[in-house]
Motif scaffolding. Structure first.
Motif, PDB file in Angstrom:
ATOM      1  N   LEU A  10      33.903  72.629 108.372  1.00 43.11           N
ATOM      2  CA  LEU A  10      33.395  72.986 107.264  1.00 43.11           C
ATOM      3  C   LEU A  10      33.822  73.713 106.025  1.00 43.11           C
ATOM      4  CD1 LEU A  10      30.298  73.473 106.282  1.00 43.11           C
ATOM      5  CD2 LEU A  10      30.856  75.892 108.046  1.00 43.11           C
ATOM      6  N   TYR A  11      35.318  74.210 105.824  1.00 41.97           N
ATOM      7  CA  TYR A  11      35.631  74.158 104.982  1.00 41.97           C
ATOM      8  C   TYR A  11      37.385  74.696 105.559  1.00 41.97           C
ATOM      9  CZ  TYR A  11      35.057  79.315 106.431  1.00 41.97           C
ATOM     10  OH  TYR A  11      34.984  80.726 107.306  1.00 41.97           O
ATOM     11  N   HIS A  69      37.271  86.319 103.926  1.00 36.99           N
ATOM     12  CA  HIS A  69      38.299  84.944 104.460  1.00 36.99           C
ATOM     13  C   HIS A  69      38.117  84.583 103.016  1.00 36.99           C
ATOM     14  CE1 HIS A  69      34.030  82.674 104.710  1.00 36.99           C
ATOM     15  NE2 HIS A  69      35.013  81.515 103.725  1.00 36.99           N
ATOM     16  N   THR A  71      37.914  81.088 100.968  1.00 32.67           N
ATOM     17  CA  THR A  71      37.577  79.768 100.663  1.00 32.67           C
ATOM     18  C   THR A  71      38.696  79.291  99.935  1.00 32.67           C
ATOM     19  OG1 THR A  71      35.717  79.961 101.771  1.00 32.67           O
ATOM     20  CG2 THR A  71      35.739  77.469 100.523  1.00 32.67           C
ATOM     21  N   PHE A  74      35.665  74.211 100.400  1.00 34.21           N
ATOM     22  CA  PHE A  74      34.230  73.650 101.254  1.00 34.21           C
ATOM     23  C   PHE A  74      33.920  72.085 101.312  1.00 34.21           C
ATOM     24  CE2 PHE A  74      30.627  72.781 101.193  1.00 34.21           C
ATOM     25  CZ  PHE A  74      29.393  73.953 102.808  1.00 34.21           C
ATOM     26  N   GLU A 135      33.436  72.522  89.127  1.00 29.14           N
ATOM     27  CA  GLU A 135      32.326  72.944  90.164  1.00 29.14           C
ATOM     28  C   GLU A 135      31.094  73.524  89.481  1.00 29.14           C
ATOM     29  OE1 GLU A 135      33.479  70.413  93.557  1.00 29.14           O
ATOM     30  OE2 GLU A 135      33.289  72.858  94.538  1.00 29.14           O
ATOM     31  N   ARG A 146      38.245  81.460  90.822  1.00 26.69           N
ATOM     32  CA  ARG A 146      36.970  81.701  92.095  1.00 26.69           C
ATOM     33  C   ARG A 146      37.549  82.163  92.924  1.00 26.69           C
ATOM     34  NH1 ARG A 146      33.153  76.749  92.671  1.00 26.69           N
ATOM     35  NH2 ARG A 146      31.419  77.330  94.164  1.00 26.69           N
ATOM     36  N   HIS A 148      38.080  84.742  96.229  1.00 20.04           N
ATOM     37  CA  HIS A 148      37.171  85.891  96.674  1.00 20.04           C
ATOM     38  C   HIS A 148      36.891  85.822  97.809  1.00 20.04           C
ATOM     39  CE1 HIS A 148      34.560  82.932  96.832  1.00 20.04           C
ATOM     40  NE2 HIS A 148      33.957  83.632  97.797  1.00 20.04           N
ATOM     41  N   THR A 150      34.065  87.083 100.166  1.00 24.83           N
ATOM     42  CA  THR A 150      32.388  87.865 100.395  1.00 24.83           C
ATOM     43  C   THR A 150      32.639  88.197 100.847  1.00 24.83           C
ATOM     44  OG1 THR A 150      31.600  85.203  99.760  1.00 24.83           O
ATOM     45  CG2 THR A 150      30.223  86.963 101.144  1.00 24.83           C
ATOM     46  N   PRO A 159      26.310  82.738 100.904  1.00 22.00           N
ATOM     47  CA  PRO A 159      27.566  83.153 100.755  1.00 22.00           C
ATOM     48  C   PRO A 159      28.677  82.966  99.296  1.00 22.00           C
ATOM     49  CG  PRO A 159      27.728  82.551 102.974  1.00 22.00           C
ATOM     50  CD  PRO A 159      26.332  82.274 102.243  1.00 22.00           C
ATOM     51  N   VAL A 160      28.182  80.913  99.047  1.00 22.13           N
ATOM     52  CA  VAL A 160      28.554  79.663  98.246  1.00 22.13           C
ATOM     53  C   VAL A 160      27.969  81.362  96.811  1.00 22.13           C
ATOM     54  CG1 VAL A 160      26.578  79.154  98.288  1.00 22.13           C
ATOM     55  CG2 VAL A 160      28.508  78.338  96.716  1.00 22.13           C
TER      56      VAL A 160
HETATM   57  O1  ACK Z   1      31.998  83.025 101.147  1.00 25.20           O
HETATM   58  P1  ACK Z   1      32.784  82.077 100.371  1.00 25.20           P
HETATM   59  O2  ACK Z   1      33.591  81.112 100.068  1.00 25.20           O
HETATM   60  O3  ACK Z   1      30.784  80.859 100.560  1.00 25.20           O
HETATM   61  O4  ACK Z   1      32.639  81.022 102.282  1.00 25.20           O
HETATM   62  C1  ACK Z   1      31.547  80.586 102.473  1.00 25.20           C
HETATM   63  C2  ACK Z   1      32.133  78.868 103.471  1.00 25.20           C
HETATM   64  O5  ACK Z   1      32.019  78.253 102.472  1.00 25.20           O
HETATM   65  C3  ACK Z   1      30.830  79.087 104.326  1.00 25.20           C
HETATM   66  O6  ACK Z   1      29.822  78.450 103.966  1.00 25.20           O
HETATM   67  C4  ACK Z   1      31.880  78.652 101.128  1.00 25.20           C
HETATM   68  N1  ACK Z   1      30.215  77.661  99.990  1.00 25.20           N
HETATM   69  C5  ACK Z   1      29.528  77.165 100.634  1.00 25.20           C
HETATM   70  N2  ACK Z   1      29.078  76.019 100.343  1.00 25.20           N
HETATM   71  C6  ACK Z   1      30.167  76.193  98.543  1.00 25.20           C
HETATM   72  C7  ACK Z   1      29.821  75.106  98.038  1.00 25.20           C
HETATM   73  N3  ACK Z   1      28.923  74.327  97.212  1.00 25.20           N
HETATM   74  N4  ACK Z   1      31.212  74.976  97.497  1.00 25.20           N
HETATM   75  C8  ACK Z   1      32.114  75.919  97.467  1.00 25.20           C
HETATM   76  N5  ACK Z   1      32.097  76.608  98.646  1.00 25.20           N
HETATM   77  C9  ACK Z   1      31.305  76.808  99.478  1.00 25.20           C
HETATM   78  C10 ACK Z   1      30.974  79.706 101.218  1.00 25.20           C
END
Ligand code: ACK
Length: 217
Positions: A10-11, A69, A71, A74, A135, A146, A148, A150, A159-160
Motif C-alpha cells: 500500500l505504501y 509512520h 510515508t 504511496f 503531485e 511534504r 510528515h 499523521t 490521512p492523505v
Molecule cells: O498519513 P499518510 O502519510 O497519508 O499515510 C497514509 C498512507 O498513505 C496509507 O493511506 C498515505 N496516502 C494515501 N493516499 C496518498 C496519496 N495519494 N499520496 C500520498 N500519500 C497517500 C496516507
C-alpha cells in the motif's frame, strides 16, 4: 498473475519504534490540550466549529490513524503512478529494512488534520520520490517538504490530507507570509497562519528511530 498484482505494498515509509510512538502521541496530546485553552485559539474557533460560541475539545476532535509512520511512496498495491519504478530504485532496495533517525521538527494543526513535520537528511532524501511535492501541486517547494507523520484526522478526513495541509503552510511561508507569532510555549513557538492553520516549531526536535519498510494492510 494475481501474485504479481499484490507484490507491491500500500505504501513504503519509515515506521516509528513503538516506544517513541507513545512519546510522540503524548507530546501531541499535551499540545492539543494546551492549544484549545489559548485565547488566541478561541478567537479563531469558528475555523473548527463553524460557530464562534461553540467549544471544541481538540483531543476528541481528531481520531488517531493507526501506527505512526512517515510515508515515502504511496503505491496503492501498484496502482499509483510510479509505484513500480519507486520499488525498483536501488536506494529503496538497498535500504529496505534499515534503521534511521527521523527528526520531527514541528507540529501542525488544521481543521482537518494534526501532524508532525519531518525534516529529512540527505541520505533520507534518497528514499524520497522526486514528484511527491509536484503531485500535490507544490512544485516550487524543496524536495521532502511534504514529509510528515499523521497524528490524527477530523471525522471524515483521509490521512492523505495531512501532507497537503503541511504543504499549504510551507507554501504560505515561501510566499513571504510570516504568520502571526502567538506565543513562546514550553515546546516551541506557536504561529497562526489563518483559516485554522497552527504551527508549533519545536524548540528541541523529537528524534525518533524508525525502520524503512512497507505496509501491505
Ligand atoms: O498519513 P499518510 O502519510 O497519508 O499515510 C497514509 C498512507 O498513505 C496509507 O493511506 C498515505 N496516502 C494515501 N493516499 C496518498 C496519496 N495519494 N499520496 C500520498 N500519500 C497517500 C496516507
Amino acid at each position: 498473475g494475481q501474485l504479481e498484482e499484490v507484490s507491491l505494498p500500500l505504501y513504503f515509509g519509515w515506521f516509528l519504534l513503538s516506544s517513541i510512538q507513545d512519546k510522540v502521541r503524548c507530546t501531541a496530546m499535551d499540545f492539543l490540550k494546551t492549544l484549545d485553552t489559548l485565547e488566541a485559539f478561541k478567537k479563531h474557533l469558528i475555523d473548527f466549529t463553524g460557530k464562534a460560541e461553540k467549544e471544541v475539545d481538540l483531543e476528541e476532535y481528531f481520531e488517531a490513524k493507526g501506527t505512526l509512520h512517515c510515508t515515502t511512496k504511496f503505491c496503492d498495491y501498484g496502482k499509483a503512478e510510479g509505484a513500480k519504478e519507486y520499488a525498483e530504485k536501488p536506494a529503496v532496495k538497498d535500504l529496505y529494512g534499515s534503521a534511521f533517525e527521523l527528526s520531527l521538527s514541528a507540529l501542525f494543526v488544521t481543521p482537518r488534520t494534526v501532524g508532525a513535520r519531518v525534516s529529512l537528511t540527505e541520505e533520507q532524501l534518497l528514499l524520497w520520490p522526486a514528484d511527491a511535492e509536484k503531485e500535490a501541486g507544490s512544485a516550487s517547494l524543496p524536495l521532502g517538504s511534504r514529509a510528515h507523520v499523521t497524528l490524527g484526522c477530523a471525522e471524515g478526513v483521509e490521512p492523505v490530507q495531512t501532507g497537503l495541509d503541511l504543504l499549504e503552510i510551507l507554501a504560505l511561508q515561501q510566499e513571504g507570509h510570516q504568520g502571526e507569532l502567538i506565543e513562546e510555549m514550553e515546546l516551541g513557538s506557536l504561529t497562526y497562519y489563518g483559516e485554522g492553520r497552527w504551527l508549533l516549531t519545536l524548540r528541541e526536535p523529537i528524534c525518533s528511530s524508525a525502520c524503512f519498510s512497507s505496509f501491505y494492510g
